[in-house]
Write a protein that holds these residues in place. Structure first.
Motif, PDB file in Angstrom:
ATOM      1  N   LEU A 178       0.870  -1.175   0.000  1.00 19.65           N
ATOM      2  CA  LEU A 178       0.000   0.000   0.000  1.00 19.65           C
ATOM      3  C   LEU A 178       0.912   1.232   0.000  1.00 19.65           C
ATOM      4  CD1 LEU A 178      -2.572  -0.994   2.780  1.00 19.65           C
ATOM      5  CD2 LEU A 178      -2.910  -1.134   0.327  1.00 19.65           C
ATOM      6  N   GLU A 220       1.023   5.851  -0.520  1.00 19.39           N
ATOM      7  CA  GLU A 220       0.332   7.126  -0.770  1.00 19.39           C
ATOM      8  C   GLU A 220       1.351   8.091  -1.357  1.00 19.39           C
ATOM      9  OE1 GLU A 220      -1.235   8.038   3.069  1.00 19.39           O
ATOM     10  OE2 GLU A 220       0.715   8.558   3.906  1.00 19.39           O
ATOM     11  N   TYR A 222       1.903  12.309  -2.393  1.00 20.32           N
ATOM     12  CA  TYR A 222       1.350  13.648  -2.367  1.00 20.32           C
ATOM     13  C   TYR A 222       2.460  14.683  -2.551  1.00 20.32           C
ATOM     14  CZ  TYR A 222       2.797  13.696   2.550  1.00 20.32           C
ATOM     15  OH  TYR A 222       3.534  13.637   3.719  1.00 20.32           O
ATOM     16  N   ARG A 258       4.891   7.564   0.601  1.00 20.22           N
ATOM     17  CA  ARG A 258       5.025   6.704   1.789  1.00 20.22           C
ATOM     18  C   ARG A 258       4.521   5.318   1.431  1.00 20.22           C
ATOM     19  NH1 ARG A 258       2.763  10.993   5.339  1.00 20.22           N
ATOM     20  NH2 ARG A 258       4.554  12.239   5.974  1.00 20.22           N
ATOM     21  N   ASP A 282       3.890   1.365   2.792  1.00 22.59           N
ATOM     22  CA  ASP A 282       3.724   0.516   3.978  1.00 22.59           C
ATOM     23  C   ASP A 282       4.409  -0.837   3.719  1.00 22.59           C
ATOM     24  OD1 ASP A 282       2.748  -0.127   6.505  1.00 22.59           O
ATOM     25  OD2 ASP A 282       0.908  -1.011   5.715  1.00 22.59           O
ATOM     26  N   ARG A 312      13.854   7.470   4.056  1.00 22.30           N
ATOM     27  CA  ARG A 312      14.076   6.961   5.413  1.00 22.30           C
ATOM     28  C   ARG A 312      13.089   5.822   5.652  1.00 22.30           C
ATOM     29  NH1 ARG A 312      11.085  10.425  10.107  1.00 22.30           N
ATOM     30  NH2 ARG A 312       9.344  11.195   8.888  1.00 22.30           N
ATOM     31  N   LYS A 323      11.124   3.902   8.780  1.00 23.88           N
ATOM     32  CA  LYS A 323      10.816   3.954  10.211  1.00 23.88           C
ATOM     33  C   LYS A 323       9.527   3.193  10.487  1.00 23.88           C
ATOM     34  CE  LYS A 323      10.284   7.140  14.046  1.00 23.88           C
ATOM     35  NZ  LYS A 323       9.958   8.496  14.494  1.00 23.88           N
ATOM     36  N   ASN A 324       9.552   2.336  11.490  1.00 25.58           N
ATOM     37  CA  ASN A 324       8.370   1.564  11.906  1.00 25.58           C
ATOM     38  C   ASN A 324       7.656   0.881  10.732  1.00 25.58           C
ATOM     39  OD1 ASN A 324       8.844   2.450  14.530  1.00 25.58           O
ATOM     40  ND2 ASN A 324       7.509   4.231  14.279  1.00 25.58           N
ATOM     41  N   PRO A 330      -1.034  13.358   9.103  1.00 26.87           N
ATOM     42  CA  PRO A 330       0.058  13.315   8.120  1.00 26.87           C
ATOM     43  C   PRO A 330       1.417  12.908   8.708  1.00 26.87           C
ATOM     44  CG  PRO A 330      -1.263  15.302   7.861  1.00 26.87           C
ATOM     45  CD  PRO A 330      -1.737  14.642   9.113  1.00 26.87           C
ATOM     46  N   ASN A 331       1.735  13.349   9.945  1.00 23.56           N
ATOM     47  CA  ASN A 331       3.051  13.014  10.509  1.00 23.56           C
ATOM     48  C   ASN A 331       3.003  11.785  11.426  1.00 23.56           C
ATOM     49  OD1 ASN A 331       1.616  14.205  12.581  1.00 23.56           O
ATOM     50  ND2 ASN A 331       3.417  15.117  13.522  1.00 23.56           N
ATOM     51  N   ILE A 346       4.020   8.897  11.082  1.00 28.26           N
ATOM     52  CA  ILE A 346       5.271   8.134  11.076  1.00 28.26           C
ATOM     53  C   ILE A 346       6.172   8.543  12.249  1.00 28.26           C
ATOM     54  CG2 ILE A 346       6.451   9.681   9.452  1.00 28.26           C
ATOM     55  CD1 ILE A 346       7.780   7.219   8.199  1.00 28.26           C
ATOM     56  N   ASP A 347       6.052   9.800  12.702  1.00 26.81           N
ATOM     57  CA  ASP A 347       6.911  10.284  13.789  1.00 26.81           C
ATOM     58  C   ASP A 347       6.232  10.216  15.154  1.00 26.81           C
ATOM     59  OD1 ASP A 347       9.153  10.934  12.164  1.00 26.81           O
ATOM     60  OD2 ASP A 347       8.017  12.633  11.384  1.00 26.81           O
ATOM     61  N   ASP A 367       5.006   8.012  18.230  1.00 27.95           N
ATOM     62  CA  ASP A 367       5.173   6.663  18.805  1.00 27.95           C
ATOM     63  C   ASP A 367       3.878   6.168  19.453  1.00 27.95           C
ATOM     64  OD1 ASP A 367       7.783   6.413  17.955  1.00 27.95           O
ATOM     65  OD2 ASP A 367       8.553   7.516  19.687  1.00 27.95           O
ATOM     66  N   PHE A 398      -2.523   6.445  10.583  1.00 26.95           N
ATOM     67  CA  PHE A 398      -2.164   6.504   9.164  1.00 26.95           C
ATOM     68  C   PHE A 398      -3.474   6.521   8.375  1.00 26.95           C
ATOM     69  CE2 PHE A 398       1.688   4.196  10.718  1.00 26.95           C
ATOM     70  CZ  PHE A 398       2.626   5.122  10.289  1.00 26.95           C
ATOM     71  N   PRO A 399      -3.663   7.485   7.473  1.00 25.58           N
ATOM     72  CA  PRO A 399      -4.944   7.528   6.739  1.00 25.58           C
ATOM     73  C   PRO A 399      -5.166   6.311   5.854  1.00 25.58           C
ATOM     74  CG  PRO A 399      -3.647   9.544   6.401  1.00 25.58           C
ATOM     75  CD  PRO A 399      -2.764   8.582   7.108  1.00 25.58           C
ATOM     76  N   ASN A 400      -4.087   5.813   5.248  1.00 28.99           N
ATOM     77  CA  ASN A 400      -4.250   4.795   4.202  1.00 28.99           C
ATOM     78  C   ASN A 400      -3.669   3.428   4.537  1.00 28.99           C
ATOM     79  OD1 ASN A 400      -5.503   6.649   2.367  1.00 28.99           O
ATOM     80  ND2 ASN A 400      -3.486   7.568   2.101  1.00 28.99           N
ATOM     81  N   TYR A 401      -3.142   3.258   5.753  1.00 29.10           N
ATOM     82  CA  TYR A 401      -2.569   1.962   6.129  1.00 29.10           C
ATOM     83  C   TYR A 401      -3.241   1.455   7.398  1.00 29.10           C
ATOM     84  CZ  TYR A 401       1.142   4.197   3.436  1.00 29.10           C
ATOM     85  OH  TYR A 401       1.834   4.878   2.481  1.00 29.10           O
ATOM     86  N   PRO A 402      -3.376   0.130   7.536  1.00 31.08           N
ATOM     87  CA  PRO A 402      -3.917  -0.406   8.789  1.00 31.08           C
ATOM     88  C   PRO A 402      -3.021   0.019   9.950  1.00 31.08           C
ATOM     89  CG  PRO A 402      -3.683  -2.133   7.118  1.00 31.08           C
ATOM     90  CD  PRO A 402      -2.996  -0.921   6.571  1.00 31.08           C
TER      91      PRO A 402
END
Lengths: 121, 250
Positions: free
Chosen positions: A20, A22, A24, A33, A35, A99, A101-102, B121-122, B124-125, B127, B183-187
């Motif tokens: 998946l 996205e 923008y 990004r 997944d 990058r 991350k997670n 949107p952020n 990813i940062d 936790d 995340f808007p588009n990921y589980p």
């Protein structure tokens, strides 16, 4: 293989999953990004960039095996993600940064088109 | 069945006193679906009803060789959990929300809790995602204030939970929205864990999120198809309006 589920995000013949993602635009950059769950390390990911596209190949940390996959009812293994994303504008491949991350890969690409500010009469 | 109708079919006699209903419908980051699925497993809840409509896609799910309706209701004592394994079509969400609220009212529900996500949107940062709340009832707002859960002060909400909130006002049913940064588009199992932690506080649910977080990567992998279909459906519902600013008071 042409299959009736043309929207499927897996390819069982080659053991590939389509991730998946996205895409923008922000501050003159294209941001993608992706997944990538179960990818363990950035060294397992390969990103190739051209002016018009980004290709991602990533090794899944452990083999994902389904003993009875869907209506096929057969054993299927997936071992990597693969995806080529066509970009909406030309970008400068040399400026690309990424990058991981997670389990999310984030790629920043600078647009090649230059902006020209015009005077308002 | 009327073509426009959504039916809730009880498969066993349901007894509950002023129950709490947890609603996990496919939305941003599949937060509610992932949270409710984990709650159902953790509390060993039993299936008591299913939801059907001609407006739903022609889908049945097979579990252990048994065909099952994708939209089901589970129960343990005075807690119900509504859960969907299939994306919802935009046409179905109006009668579905009406049916859920009417059924909840019929059961003398003390609180209908919609579990969802706010696209961040952020993310990813972040936790540990924050959980925001909103409710139609002052008494429920007092509870969320007591537990210091931030209130969603301004903004739009689009989708099934918006309609559940709307019909809850109409039926005078206490509705609480719990929305985790996601995340808007990921589980997003991390966002689901944040929601469960809030439920542990406000309704003493006592569900351990550790197993959920440990299986986070596997959940993200196996929920990809449902996420993809949900994103397509949410786009048709105009979900992007959630990123706009309401005009009033500007």
């Amino acid at each position: 293989m042409e299959f009736w589920m043309d929207e499927s995000i897996w390819n069982y013949e080659y053991g590939k999953l389509e991730p998946l993602y996205e895409i923008y635009e922000s501050n003159g950059e294209i941001i993608i990004r992706i997944d990538l769950p179960c990818v363990q390390d950035k060294s397992d990911i390969q990103v190739n960039v051209t002016e018009y596209s980004v290709n991602i190949e990533a090794k899944i940390g452990r083999i994902i095996q389904y003993e009875r996959w869907g209506t096929f009812q057969r054993s299927i293994r997936f071992c990597k993600y693969s995806k080529t994303i066509r970009l909406p504008v030309r970008i400068d491949p040399k400026s690309a940064k990424a990058r991981f991350k997670n389990g999310i890969l984030e790629i920043h690409l600078t647009k090649k088109e230059q902006l020209h500010t015009i005077p308002i009469e | 069945m009327n073509q426009e109708e959504v039916s809730i079919i009880e498969i066993t006699e349901i007894k509950a006193k002023n129950p709490i209903i947890l609603c996990g419908l496919p939305d941003v980051g599949l937060v509610g679906v992932i949270a409710v699925s984990h709650i159902i497993k953790s509390l060993n809840m039993k299936e008591v009803a299913y939801i059907d409509s001609d407006l739903f896609p022609p889908i049945m799910v097979f579990h252990n060789g048994t065909p099952t309706y994708p939209l089901r209701i589970y129960q343990k004592e005075d807690i119900f959990a509504i859960f969907s394994e299939s994306a919802l079509s935009p046409e179905s969400i109006y009668p579905l929300a009406r049916s859920i609220v009417s059924w909840a009212k019929e059961k003398n529900t003390s609180l209908l809790i919609s579990l969802g996500g706010i696209g961040t949107p952020n993310r990813i940062d972040i936790d540990v995602p924050k959980v925001y709340s909103a409710s139609n009832m002052p008494s429920v707002r007092e509870i969320i204030k007591k537990y210091e859960i931030p209130i969603m002060e301004e903004g739009f909400m689009v989708g099934p939970y918006a309609l559940i909130a709307k019909y809850s006002i109409h039926k005078n049913l206490p509705n609480l929205l719990l929305l985790a940064e996601a995340f808007p588009n990921y589980p997003d199992p991390g966002a689901a864990a944040s929601i469960i932690n809030v439920l542990n506080k406000i309704i003493s649910l006592n569900v351990d999120v550790k197993p959920l977080l440990e299986k986070s990567e596997e959940i993200r992998l196996s929920a990809r198809e449902l996420m993809k279909r949900t994103v397509e459906s949410l786009k048709k519902m105009g979900k992007s309006q959630e990123y706009e600013v309401p005009l009033m008071y500007v």
